[in-house]
Design a protein around this motif. Sequence first.
Motif, PDB file in Angstrom:
ATOM      1  N   THR A 139      52.677 101.436  73.891  1.00  0.00           N
ATOM      2  CA  THR A 139      52.429 101.691  72.597  1.00  0.00           C
ATOM      3  C   THR A 139      53.490 102.685  71.816  1.00  0.00           C
ATOM      4  O   THR A 139      53.586 102.710  70.599  1.00  0.00           O
ATOM      5  N   GLU A 140      53.308 103.916  72.566  1.00  0.00           N
ATOM      6  CA  GLU A 140      54.027 105.137  71.827  1.00  0.00           C
ATOM      7  C   GLU A 140      55.647 104.985  71.962  1.00  0.00           C
ATOM      8  O   GLU A 140      56.340 105.291  70.989  1.00  0.00           O
ATOM      9  N   THR A 141      56.030 104.683  73.184  1.00  0.00           N
ATOM     10  CA  THR A 141      57.625 104.509  73.363  1.00  0.00           C
ATOM     11  C   THR A 141      58.128 103.110  73.295  1.00  0.00           C
ATOM     12  O   THR A 141      59.439 102.928  73.272  1.00  0.00           O
ATOM     13  N   LYS A 142      57.114 102.175  73.200  1.00  0.00           N
ATOM     14  CA  LYS A 142      57.653 100.699  73.027  1.00  0.00           C
ATOM     15  C   LYS A 142      58.601 100.354  74.145  1.00  0.00           C
ATOM     16  O   LYS A 142      59.278  99.455  73.874  1.00  0.00           O
ATOM     17  N   GLU A 143      58.556 100.884  75.309  1.00  0.00           N
ATOM     18  CA  GLU A 143      59.486 100.579  76.429  1.00  0.00           C
ATOM     19  C   GLU A 143      59.188  99.548  77.187  1.00  0.00           C
ATOM     20  O   GLU A 143      60.133  98.802  77.737  1.00  0.00           O
ATOM     21  N   ILE A 144      57.939  99.243  77.465  1.00  0.00           N
ATOM     22  CA  ILE A 144      57.469  97.933  78.168  1.00  0.00           C
ATOM     23  C   ILE A 144      56.420  97.110  77.832  1.00  0.00           C
ATOM     24  O   ILE A 144      55.730  97.548  76.547  1.00  0.00           O
ATOM     25  N   ASP A 145      55.896  96.176  78.171  1.00  0.00           N
ATOM     26  CA  ASP A 145      54.859  95.418  78.066  1.00  0.00           C
ATOM     27  C   ASP A 145      54.076  95.390  79.100  1.00  0.00           C
ATOM     28  O   ASP A 145      54.421  95.280  80.329  1.00  0.00           O
ATOM     29  N   VAL A 146      52.779  95.401  78.983  1.00  0.00           N
ATOM     30  CA  VAL A 146      51.635  95.380  80.102  1.00  0.00           C
ATOM     31  C   VAL A 146      50.664  94.293  80.001  1.00  0.00           C
ATOM     32  O   VAL A 146      50.089  94.135  78.810  1.00  0.00           O
ATOM     33  N   THR A 147      50.438  93.705  80.990  1.00  0.00           N
ATOM     34  CA  THR A 147      49.267  92.660  81.007  1.00  0.00           C
ATOM     35  C   THR A 147      48.481  93.246  82.050  1.00  0.00           C
ATOM     36  O   THR A 147      48.360  93.914  83.161  1.00  0.00           O
ATOM     37  N   TYR A 148      47.085  93.278  81.366  1.00  0.00           N
ATOM     38  CA  TYR A 148      45.803  94.152  81.956  1.00  0.00           C
ATOM     39  C   TYR A 148      45.138  92.845  82.418  1.00  0.00           C
ATOM     40  O   TYR A 148      44.570  92.200  81.776  1.00  0.00           O
ATOM     41  N   VAL A 149      45.026  92.649  83.787  1.00  0.00           N
ATOM     42  CA  VAL A 149      44.136  91.545  84.517  1.00  0.00           C
ATOM     43  C   VAL A 149      42.863  91.959  84.426  1.00  0.00           C
ATOM     44  O   VAL A 149      42.502  92.913  85.082  1.00  0.00           O
ATOM     45  N   PRO A 150      41.901  91.232  83.986  1.00  0.00           N
ATOM     46  CA  PRO A 150      40.690  91.471  83.946  1.00  0.00           C
ATOM     47  C   PRO A 150      39.920  91.348  85.574  1.00  0.00           C
ATOM     48  O   PRO A 150      40.457  90.607  86.404  1.00  0.00           O
ATOM     49  N   VAL A 151      38.984  92.064  85.572  1.00  0.00           N
ATOM     50  CA  VAL A 151      38.232  91.951  87.068  1.00  0.00           C
ATOM     51  C   VAL A 151      36.879  90.990  86.908  1.00  0.00           C
ATOM     52  O   VAL A 151      36.390  90.827  85.879  1.00  0.00           O
ATOM     53  N   ASP A 152      36.542  90.594  88.056  1.00  0.00           N
ATOM     54  CA  ASP A 152      35.331  89.649  88.039  1.00  0.00           C
ATOM     55  C   ASP A 152      34.081  90.363  88.209  1.00  0.00           C
ATOM     56  O   ASP A 152      34.015  91.749  87.907  1.00  0.00           O
ATOM     57  N   THR A 153      33.042  89.896  88.353  1.00  0.00           N
ATOM     58  CA  THR A 153      31.702  90.604  88.313  1.00  0.00           C
ATOM     59  C   THR A 153      31.482  91.527  89.514  1.00  0.00           C
ATOM     60  O   THR A 153      30.721  92.402  89.176  1.00  0.00           O
ATOM     61  N   GLU A 154      32.430  91.525  90.432  1.00  0.00           N
ATOM     62  CA  GLU A 154      32.188  92.439  91.627  1.00  0.00           C
ATOM     63  C   GLU A 154      33.142  93.703  91.148  1.00  0.00           C
ATOM     64  O   GLU A 154      33.241  94.496  92.164  1.00  0.00           O
ATOM     65  N   GLY A 155      33.815  93.677  90.379  1.00  0.00           N
ATOM     66  CA  GLY A 155      34.985  94.639  89.990  1.00  0.00           C
ATOM     67  C   GLY A 155      36.362  94.654  90.467  1.00  0.00           C
ATOM     68  O   GLY A 155      37.198  95.614  90.711  1.00  0.00           O
TER      69      GLY A 155
END
Length: 127
Positions: free
Chosen positions: A63-79
Amino acid sequence: ADEATKHLSSLWFTSCGTESDNLAIQLALQSTPPPSSSNGRKHIVTSNVEHPAVALYLEHLETETKEIDVTYVPVDTEGRVVAKDVIAAIRPNTVLVTLMFANNESGALQPVKEVAQECRKRGILCH
């Protein structure tokens, strides 16, 4: 003694885990060529429960440097993330997949071995 010391020039000492994580991410970004697509932005895959040492640095880079894109994969109910979901999030411009082995709050173990094996097959760095 020679065998034990011949790789010392590639050994780096840091003051803390946060610095180590940030250094690993920065070196991964610096050691990979810019992608030919995605406006030259590199892509990193992580989980949505990653340690703040990693998550906050990725957020800054995105967000600040706009150098990369990130994908945040969600966890299941067990974390836990599902390995196939992490692997499915890999793009042609992915240069790094970063997952903590064990969550420091829940103790959930992530499928690091399976993800790392797939990253190795694809030539993607894994942290």
